[in-house]
Design an enzyme around this catalytic site. Structure first.
Site, PDB file in Angstrom:
ATOM      1  N   HIS A   1     -19.810 -19.237 -60.286  1.00 52.55           N
ATOM      2  CA  HIS A   1     -20.176 -20.080 -61.419  1.00 52.55           C
ATOM      3  C   HIS A   1     -20.181 -19.301 -62.732  1.00 52.55           C
ATOM      4  CE1 HIS A   1     -21.937 -23.848 -59.328  1.00 52.55           C
ATOM      5  NE2 HIS A   1     -20.995 -23.293 -58.590  1.00 52.55           N
TER       6      HIS A   1
ATOM      7  N   HIS B   1     -16.653 -22.111 -49.268  1.00 53.11           N
ATOM      8  CA  HIS B   1     -17.476 -22.977 -48.426  1.00 53.11           C
ATOM      9  C   HIS B   1     -17.532 -22.507 -46.978  1.00 53.11           C
ATOM     10  CE1 HIS B   1     -17.198 -26.578 -51.435  1.00 53.11           C
ATOM     11  NE2 HIS B   1     -17.793 -25.508 -51.935  1.00 53.11           N
TER      12      HIS B   1
END
Length: 735
Positions: A101, A264
Site C-alpha cells: 500500500h 493473497h
C-alpha cells in the site's frame, strides 16, 4: 471574577495565527477559492526538515549494517505483541500489505504517489479506509527505526520490511534498492480525486472512463474495490477495473495476476463484526490515541475480532507459507456469494475439504473456512487473466519468479534510474521499466567543450532552435518518479521524436545537424550531451548579446539510449499535453493554463521564482511552440533580456481579451495592438505573488540578476536527471 477570567481564557486574545483548519477565521482561500495555488512549489522547504543542511541520506545508508537490520526485521515477524497480536503468530502478511500500500499509490500518468518518500505516515494516506490498521504495522516497526535511526528512512524501511516478510514465509524476492528519502509533511501536489467522502467514486464519465491521472477506483482506495465495482459483486466487471487500474500503474496482465495471487497467498482479511464498532481514523482520533486510529470496541478489538476491510477470512489454508494454494482454492472449488459478519460481499467455497480450511488467526487448533473476494474471482472468470493464472498454477517456479519480478517493479517503479539504488541487494539485471541508459566512456576538457560550443554556434542553428531542442529534451523530467530528462537523448527516439510539442520536422533538422557535428568530432560525444551543450551555448550567446559575459555550467556524461532500451508505451505518458514554458497547450482543458504551468513546474522540481525567471527568459529567447508570438514581449528575440517583465508591467498598455482566448496588449492612447499573450503570460502580472517576482526581475538594477537566475534555473532543469553527478560527488567525498 472567576467567570470573567474563564471568559478571557476562552477568548485567547494572544493566539493570532490560524493553527487549525477548522478555525472559524477566514483565510484567503475562503475569499478567493480559485486563487492559484503556488504552495505546491515550496512544499518541501528546508524549514520542515529536522536534519542538518549537510545531511546526506545516501551517505548515512552506506553506514548501515544492512544484514543486521534484515535479521532484526526477520525476528520481528514472529515476535507477537499483546497490544496488536500477529495473525497466525506471524506479522509477515501485515508488513506485505503495508509495503504494497505504500508503493501502490503510484500512477504512471504523472508519476506521483508511490513509496519513495514515506508519505504513508501522513494524511491523507495514513487515514485512507484502504490503509486501515496499517498504523499498527508502522508502530511495530518503530523500535527498529529508533535503533537504526538516520541510516534507514521510513520509506526504505517500509519496503524492506515487505521484502523480509516475503522471504520469511518462503517467498522469493530478486533484490532491494535503498535510497528513498523521507519527506516531513504531506505532499500537497498529489491530486487524489475531487470526492468529498470516503469511498465515493465521482471520477468516472462515459463508459466507466476513469479520470486522468487517477488509478484507484474510489476515494481512499489503493486499487479497486475488493467487493466489486462500486460494491457490486460482479467478477467480470471487477476484471475491467483491475486491468485499467493496474495498467495505470504500469503493470501488464501477467504482472497483475502475479501480484494479486502472490499477495493473497499470505494472510487474511478482517471483518469480524459490524463497522459501527470501529473508531475514527488516525487524523480524526482523539489526542490520547497518539496517532492510532480505527480502535475497535468489537470483542477484544484485535486478533480474531479485528475489523479492517470488512471482508473476513484467509484465502488459503496455509496463510504464512508461499505455495500455490491460492490457485488450488481458486480453481478447485465453486464459490457462493455471501456477506461477511461486517456486511461485506465475499465468496465462500462450496463444500470445502477439511484440509482446505484455514487455521484461526489466534488458535491454530481451530479451523475456519477460507474465502475469495470478488476481485479474486476475476482471475478465474476473465478469459485473459484465467489463462495466466492457470499457467502459473501448473508452473510454480514460473509463478514464484513472476511474483518476485512484479513485486520488485511495484516497490521500485517510482525510484527512477538504477544509479539511485543503494545497498548490497541491488539486482545486476537492468529492467526496461528503469529506462536504462548506456554509461559513457569519455571525458571532455574545458578546451574541448569550448571547441564543440563554437562548432554548434557556427552550424547554422539559431539560438531559438538550440534552446527549444535542449528544453524539449530536458523538460520531460518528472521529479515525482524521476523519469524523463535529457540523459539518454530519447528525444531522438519514438515516441518523443513524434510528439506534437516537439515540432517533429524542425526537431529532425536540428538532430541531423547534431549528428553531423558528432561525426566530425575527434572523439565520441553523445547526442544527449551535444543537445544540452548546444542549449547552454545558445544561452551564453544570448546573455553576451544582452551585455553579460557569463558561463553556463556544463557537465558532460550523458549517454544515448537505444530504441530497444525504450518502452514506447511507457514513455508515451511523458508527453506534455501542456507546457506553459513553451506556451503550448494541445487542446482546451477544464483546468486553466496557468494551473497546468504550475503543475509542470512542480514536476520539474522548480520553485515559484525559478518558474518565473524561466518563463520570462524562454519567451525572449524565442522558445515558443511553432514560434507563436504570444508572450514574446520584446523586439530583440534571441537576446536574454528582462523585456518580458518590463513590458508586462508597463502601464502604457492595457490587456484586452479576444474571442479566440488570446489577449491583445494595446497601447492605451492609440489602441494599437503591440503584442499578444495567453493566460500563462498574463498570470505573472495578475497573480499578486507572481507579480512580485515579475516586478523584482523588471527592476533596472536586476538585469544581471535576471540573467544569472535564469542560468541557474536552466542548469537545474538540464541536470535534473543527472543522479550520476550526485553519486560521483558522494563517492569523491567518501573515498
Amino acid at each position: 471574577m472567576e467567570n470573567q477570567n474563564r471568559q478571557n481564557a476562552a477568548q485567547c486574545p494572544f493566539h493570532g495565527s490560524v493553527t487549525n483548519q477548522s478555525s472559524n477565521r477566514t483565510t484567503n482561500k475562503d475569499w478567493w477559492p480559485n486563487q492559484l495555488n503556488l504552495s505546491i512549489l515550496h512544499q518541501h522547504d528546508r524549514k520542515t526538515n529536522p536534519h542538518d543542511e549537510e545531511f546526506n541520506y545516501a551517505e548515512e545508508f552506506q553506514k548501515l549494517d544492512y544484514w543486521a537490520l534484515k535479521e532484526d526485521l526477520r525476528k520481528l515477524m514472529t515476535e507477537s505483541q499483546d497490544w496488536w497480536p500477529a495473525d497466525y503468530g506471524h506479522y509477515g502478511p501485515l508488513f506485505i500489505r503495508m509495503a504494497w500500500h505504500s508503493a501502490g499509490t503510484y500512477r504512471i500518468g504523472d508519476g506521483r504517489g508511490g513509496a519513495s518518500t514515506g508519505t504513508q505516515r501522513f494524511a491523507p494516506l495514513n487515514s485512507w479506509p484502504d490503509n486501515a490498521n496499517l498504523d499498527k504495522a508502522r508502530r511495530l516497526l518503530w523500535p527498529i527505526k529508533k535503533k537504526y535511526g538516520n541510516k534507514i528512512s521510513w520509506a526504505d524501511l517500509f519496503i524492506l520490511a515487505g521484502n523480509v516478510a516475503i522471504e520469511s514465509m518462503g517467498g522469493k524476492t530478486i533484490g532491494f534498492g535503498g535510497g528513498r528519502v523521507d519527506v516531513w509533511h504531506p505532499e500537497e501536489d498529489v491530486y487524489w480525486g475531487s470526492e468529498k467522502e470516503w469511498l465515493a467514486s465521482e471520477r468516472y464519465s462515459g463508459d466507466r472512463e476513469l479520470e486522468n491521472p487517477l488509478a484507484a477506483v474510489q476515494m481512499g482506495l489503493i486499487y479497486v474495490n475488493p467487493e466489486g465495482p462500486d460494491g457490486k459483486p460482479d467478477p467480470k466487471a471487477a476484471a475491467r477495473d483491475i486491468r485499467e487500474t493496474f495498467r495505470r500503474m504500469g503493470m501488464n496482465d501477467e504482472e497483475t495476476v502475479a501480484l494479486i495471487a502472490g499477495g493473497h497467498t499470505f494472510g487474511k482479511a478482517h471483518g469480524a463484526g459490524p463497522a459501527t464498532h470501529v473508531g475514527p481514523e488516525p487524523e480524526a482520533a482523539p489526542i490520547e490515541a497518539q496517532g492510532l486510529g480505527w480502535i475497535s470496541s468489537y470483542g477484544k478489538g484485535k486478533g480474531s475480532d479485528t475489523i479492517t476491510s470488512g471482508i473476513e477470512g484467509a484465502w488459503t489454508p496455509t496463510p504464512t507459507q508461499w505455495d500455490t494454494s491460492y490457485f488450488d482454492m481458486l480453481f478447485g472449488y465453486d464459490w457462493w456469494l455471501t456477506k461477511s459478519p461486517a456486511g461485506a460481499w465475499q465468496w465462500m467455497a462450496v463444500d470445502p475439504d477439511e484440509k482446505d480450511l484455514a487455521p484461526d488467526a489466534e488458535d491454530p487448533s481451530k479451523k475456519v473456512p477460507t474465502m475469495m473476494m470478488t476481485t479474486d474471482l476475476a482471475l478465474r472468470f476473465d478469459p485473459e487473466y484465467e489463462k495466466i493464472a492457470r499457467r502459473f498454477h501448473q508452473n510454480p517456479e514460473e509463478f514464484a519468479e513472476a511474483f518476485a519480478r512484479a513485486w520488485f517493479k511495484l516497490t521500485h517503479r517510482d525510484m527512477g534510474p538504477k544509479t539511485r539504488y543503494l545497498g548490497p541487494e541491488v539486482p545486476k539485471e537492468d529492467f526496461i521499466w528503469q529506462d536504462p541508459i548506456p554509461e559513457v566512456d569519455y571525458e571532455l576538457t574545458e578546451a574541448e567543450i569550448e571547441e564543440i560550443k563554437a562548432k554548434i554556434l557556427n552550424s547554422g542553428l539559431t539560438v531559438s532552435e538550440l534552446v527549444k531542442t535542449a528544453w524539449a529534451s530536458a523538460s520531460t523530467f518528472r521529479n515525482s518518479d524521476k523519469r524523463g530528462g535529457a540523459n539518454g537523448a530519447r528525444i531522438r527516439l519514438a515516441p518523443q521524436k513524434d510528439w506534437e510539442v516537439n515540432e517533429p520536422e524542425r526537431l529532425a533538422k536540428v538532430l541531423s545537424v547534431y549528428e553531423d557535428i558528432q561525426r566530425e568530432l575527434p572523439k565520441k560525444v553523445s547526442i544527449a550531451d551535444l543537445i544540452v551543450l548546444g542549449g547552454s551555448a545558445a544561452v551564453e550567446k544570448a546573455a553576451r548579446d544582452a551585455g553579460f559575459d557569463v558561463k553556463v555550467p556544463f557537465f558532460p556524461g550523458r549517454g544515448d539510449a537505444t530504441q530497444e532500451q525504450t518502452d514506447v508505451e511507457s514513455f508515451a505518458v511523458l508527453e506534455p499535453f501542456a507546457d506553459g514554458f513553451r506556451n503550448y497547450q494541445k487542446q482546451e482543458y477544464s483546468v486553466p493554463p496557468e494551473e497546468l504551468l504550475v503543475d509542470k513546474a512542480q514536476l520539474l522540481g522548480l520553485t515559484a521564482p525559478e518558474m518565473t525567471v524561466l518563463v520570462g527568459g524562454l519567451r525572449v529567447l524565442g522558445a515558443n511552440y511553432r514560434d507563436l508570438p504570444h508572450g514574446v514581449f520584446t523586439d530583440r528575440i534571441g537576446v536574454l533580456t528582462n523585456d518580458f517583465f518590463v513590458n508586462l508591467l508597463d502601464m502604457n498598455y492595457e490587456w484586452v481579451p479576444t474571442d479566440s482566448g488570446i489577449y491583445e496588449i494595446r497601447d492605451r492612447k492609440t489602441g494599437e495592438v503591440r503584442w499578444t499573450a495567453t493566460r500563462v503570460d498574463l498570470i505573472f502580472g495578475s497573480n499578486s505573488i507572481l507579480r512580485s517576482y515579475a516586478e523584482f526581475y523588471a527592476q533596472d538594477d536586476n538585469q544581471e540578476k535576471f540573467v544569472r537566475d535564469f542560468i541557474n534555473a536552466w542548469v537545474k532543469v538540464m541536470n535534473a536527471d543527472r543522479f550520476d553527478l550526485v553519486k560521483k560527488a558522494r563517492e569523491s567525498v567518501t573515498a
